[in-house]
Write an enzyme that holds these catalytic residues in place. Structure first.
Site, PDB file in Angstrom:
ATOM      1  N   ASP A  13      -7.318   2.622   4.430  1.00 48.24           N
ATOM      2  CA  ASP A  13      -5.945   2.623   4.972  1.00 48.24           C
ATOM      3  C   ASP A  13      -5.194   1.334   4.670  1.00 48.24           C
ATOM      4  O   ASP A  13      -4.383   0.879   5.471  1.00 48.24           O
ATOM      5  CB  ASP A  13      -5.957   2.860   6.502  1.00 48.24           C
ATOM      6  CG  ASP A  13      -6.728   4.098   6.874  1.00 48.24           C
ATOM      7  OD1 ASP A  13      -6.526   5.114   6.201  1.00 48.24           O
ATOM      8  OD2 ASP A  13      -7.537   4.037   7.817  1.00 48.24           O
ATOM      9  N   LYS A  16      -2.950   1.988   0.016  1.00 43.62           N
ATOM     10  CA  LYS A  16      -3.198   2.207  -1.419  1.00 43.62           C
ATOM     11  C   LYS A  16      -2.241   3.229  -2.007  1.00 43.62           C
ATOM     12  O   LYS A  16      -1.794   3.081  -3.144  1.00 43.62           O
ATOM     13  CB  LYS A  16      -4.642   2.680  -1.642  1.00 43.62           C
ATOM     14  CG  LYS A  16      -5.688   1.644  -1.297  1.00 43.62           C
ATOM     15  CD  LYS A  16      -7.088   2.168  -1.547  1.00 43.62           C
ATOM     16  CE  LYS A  16      -7.494   3.311  -0.656  1.00 43.62           C
ATOM     17  NZ  LYS A  16      -7.654   2.987   0.756  1.00 43.62           N
ATOM     18  N   GLY A  40      -6.377  10.319   3.149  1.00 43.55           N
ATOM     19  CA  GLY A  40      -5.027  10.859   3.328  1.00 43.55           C
ATOM     20  C   GLY A  40      -4.009   9.867   2.817  1.00 43.55           C
ATOM     21  O   GLY A  40      -3.985   8.731   3.260  1.00 43.55           O
ATOM     22  N   HIS A  41      -3.221  10.279   1.837  1.00 43.10           N
ATOM     23  CA  HIS A  41      -2.167   9.408   1.320  1.00 43.10           C
ATOM     24  C   HIS A  41      -0.828   9.992   1.731  1.00 43.10           C
ATOM     25  O   HIS A  41      -0.492  11.104   1.346  1.00 43.10           O
ATOM     26  CB  HIS A  41      -2.221   9.331  -0.211  1.00 43.10           C
ATOM     27  CG  HIS A  41      -3.338   8.476  -0.719  1.00 43.10           C
ATOM     28  ND1 HIS A  41      -3.734   8.449  -2.024  1.00 43.10           N
ATOM     29  CD2 HIS A  41      -4.120   7.596  -0.080  1.00 43.10           C
ATOM     30  CE1 HIS A  41      -4.739   7.604  -2.160  1.00 43.10           C
ATOM     31  NE2 HIS A  41      -4.988   7.072  -0.989  1.00 43.10           N
ATOM     32  N   GLN A 224     -10.625   5.394   0.586  1.00 44.78           N
ATOM     33  CA  GLN A 224     -11.296   4.556   1.601  1.00 44.78           C
ATOM     34  C   GLN A 224     -11.301   3.084   1.144  1.00 44.78           C
ATOM     35  O   GLN A 224     -10.467   2.707   0.346  1.00 44.78           O
ATOM     36  CB  GLN A 224     -12.716   5.070   1.888  1.00 44.78           C
ATOM     37  CG  GLN A 224     -12.768   6.416   2.599  1.00 44.78           C
ATOM     38  CD  GLN A 224     -12.761   7.600   1.661  1.00 44.78           C
ATOM     39  OE1 GLN A 224     -13.384   7.576   0.626  1.00 44.78           O
ATOM     40  NE2 GLN A 224     -12.064   8.661   2.032  1.00 44.78           N
TER      41      GLN A 224
HETATM   42  P1  IMP Z   1     -16.555  10.353   6.666  1.00 44.79           P
HETATM   43  O1  IMP Z   1     -16.077   9.833   5.366  1.00 44.79           O
HETATM   44  O2  IMP Z   1     -15.699  11.469   7.208  1.00 44.79           O
HETATM   45  O3  IMP Z   1     -18.014  10.712   6.638  1.00 44.79           O
HETATM   46  O4  IMP Z   1     -16.427   9.171   7.754  1.00 44.79           O
HETATM   47  C1  IMP Z   1     -17.232   8.002   7.684  1.00 44.79           C
HETATM   48  C2  IMP Z   1     -16.438   6.781   8.128  1.00 44.79           C
HETATM   49  O5  IMP Z   1     -15.432   6.516   7.156  1.00 44.79           O
HETATM   50  C3  IMP Z   1     -15.687   6.947   9.454  1.00 44.79           C
HETATM   51  O6  IMP Z   1     -15.673   5.698  10.113  1.00 44.79           O
HETATM   52  C4  IMP Z   1     -14.291   7.328   9.036  1.00 44.79           C
HETATM   53  O7  IMP Z   1     -13.329   6.984  10.008  1.00 44.79           O
HETATM   54  C5  IMP Z   1     -14.155   6.477   7.780  1.00 44.79           C
HETATM   55  N1  IMP Z   1     -13.188   7.025   6.827  1.00 44.79           N
HETATM   56  C6  IMP Z   1     -13.332   8.085   6.004  1.00 44.79           C
HETATM   57  N2  IMP Z   1     -12.238   8.283   5.266  1.00 44.79           N
HETATM   58  C7  IMP Z   1     -11.380   7.305   5.593  1.00 44.79           C
HETATM   59  C8  IMP Z   1     -10.068   6.941   5.128  1.00 44.79           C
HETATM   60  O8  IMP Z   1      -9.464   7.568   4.245  1.00 44.79           O
HETATM   61  N3  IMP Z   1      -9.511   5.844   5.721  1.00 44.79           N
HETATM   62  C9  IMP Z   1     -10.154   5.111   6.654  1.00 44.79           C
HETATM   63  N4  IMP Z   1     -11.369   5.406   7.120  1.00 44.79           N
HETATM   64  C10 IMP Z   1     -11.982   6.495   6.592  1.00 44.79           C
END
Ligand code: IMP
Length: 423
Positions: A13, A16, A40-41, A224
């Site tokens: 977040d 990007k 999510g963008h 991420q």
């Molecule tokens: P997962 O990717 O859904 O398995 O989540 C694993 C960890 O990554 C969690 O702490 C989520 O909140 C974090 N996470 C996954 N995708 C994002 C993103 O796009 N932005 C910020 N945190 C993310």
């Protein structure tokens, strides 16, 4: 602009999407190399706001080709929804501007069920996942029992393989107290999605090889951030892919010697969604940003945890990604502060640490050592040139980029393209 890998240098977040949008102007191809619809963008089309989860935001610009590469895990039903959403906004998506790798792995409903059930089982030790089935899908990939796009679009192979995998996964779902999935329902839903996506599925490795040979400018967009990387992040509080720059090579099949530059994107402060240590977390800055209506997740709507800028973390990010250049975003979020703090080292068990410890339990006990900076107490969101930024703001930004160890080249003071300054 050559081939650029763009990575998040914090916990995701970092803004990007906006920087990718700005850099896309100079690239011919934009490639997404890892993650899934956990990302999510947020993008703006005139007054319309749209959140993209899988398709690179380059799709909104004419004459750009977007690639969803092999390292991505793809929810086909979610992707079709995204295509429909874009079409409703008048954005044309065809196989000439979107290519999907044959070898990207497919997310199924059982992956989401298992993601949710494992989180419940973990209780207080939960990761705080997005529940999009990301971990279980990458788990199947590593265990060599996954489905790839090439299997999904194969009319004869898909129903047979689906039945096999569904039976096995239903046993696990039932053992965790969940409701088993119905074969016919999943088959129908995924067959519709496969029919829609079939024309887009191709050998993207060959496409990208040919593009690099003819000298196309390619932007590799990371999803991420560094500290959510499976190898280099705050394990186990991470996602299941390689979010660092190396992931762009394995996730696309473009080798390291074809990459020219790595750009790291940072926020002028720190945020994190989900569980896990965040040494510079601070309720004062959290309350302030949430009070401004900022820092709510684009995918899940969750309030992000916020903290002061953590230079120990961003220095580590420069090290593992090989960051050459920095883009610092959300500078305007700090406009009202009298003073700002930056974490310059950690203190734990009577020791001072200048590098991040790998043990998450140790990181959770780290106390920040602060350096204090004067605020600028001036709105920056209308400023369009670096020289017009308040002197304290420039001092802060140059100081944090120096501590991070890379050259600051882009500063962003708002979501619009015009709110971007180049140094
Ligand atoms: P997962 O990717 O859904 O398995 O989540 C694993 C960890 O990554 C969690 O702490 C989520 O909140 C974090 N996470 C996954 N995708 C994002 C993103 O796009 N932005 C910020 N945190 C993310």
């Amino acid at each position: 602009m050559a081939n650029v890998i763009l990575v998040g240098a914090q916990w995701g977040d970092e803004g990007k999407g906006k920087i990718i949008d700005v850099l896309t102007e100079k690239s011919e191809i934009v490639v997404r190399t890892q993650g899934g619809n956990n990302a999510g963008h947020t993008v703006y089309l005139g007054k319309d706001k749209y959140v993209l989860h899988l398709i690179p935001s380059g799709i909104l610009r004419k004459d750009k080709v977007c690639v969803i590469a092999n390292g991505v895990v793809l929810d086909p039903v979610g992707l079709v929804k995204e295509l429909d959403g874009l079409s409703a906004l008048g954005v044309s998506v065809t196989p000439s501007n979107l290519q999907i790798s044959e070898t990207a792995h497919v997310v199924f409903p059982w992956h989401r069920e298992l993601d949710g059930a494992r989180e419940v089982k973990k209780g207080n030790d939960r990761i705080g996942t997005t529940k999009r089935g990301i971990g279980p899908t990458y788990g199947d990939k590593a265990a060599r029992v996954g489905f790839r796009m090439i299997d999904l679009i194969h009319r004869e192979r898909f129903p047979v393989k689906l039945r096999e995998r569904l039976i096995e996964n239903n046993e696990v779902i039932e053992s965790l107290g969940g409701t088993p999935l119905n074969y016919e329902t999943v088959l129908a839903e995924y067959t519709i999605a496969a029919d829609r996506l079939r024309p887009f599925v191709t050998n993207t490795v060959v496409y990208l090889y040919e593009a690099t040979r003819r000298g196309a400018n390619i932007l590799f967009e990371g999803a991420q951030g560094t500290f959510l990387d499976l190898d280099h992040g705050t394990y186990p509080y991470v996602t299941s892919s390689n979010t660092t720059s190396g992931g762009a090579c394995t996730g696309s099949g473009v080798p390291p010697n074809r990459m020219d530059r790595v750009m790291g994107v940072l926020k002028a402060y720190t945020t994190r969604v989900g569980e896990g240590p965040l040494p510079s977390e601070n309720s004062e800055i959290s309350d302030m940003l949430h009070g401004m209506g900022r820092e709510f997740g684009a995918t899940t709507g969750r309030a992000r945890r916020c903290g002061w800028f953590d230079a120990v973390a961003t220095r580590h990010a420069t090290m593992v990604n090989g960051i050459d250049e920095l883009a610092i975003t959300n500078v305007d979020g700090l406009d009202t502060l009298k003073t700002l703090r930056v974490c310059v080292a950690y203190k734990v068990d009577g020791r001072v640490l200048r590098h991040m410890p790998n043990d998450c339990e140790v990181l959770a006990r780290c106390e920040p050592i602060w350096e204090v900076f004067p605020g600028w107490e001036t709105p920056t969101d209308q400023i369009t040139s670096w020289g017009d930024l308040p002197v304290n703001c420039r001092h802060y930004l140059l100081s944090i980029s120096q501590m991070t160890g890379a050259r600051l080249t882009i500063t962003s003071v708002g979501p619009a393209r015009e709110q971007t300054m180049f140094l």
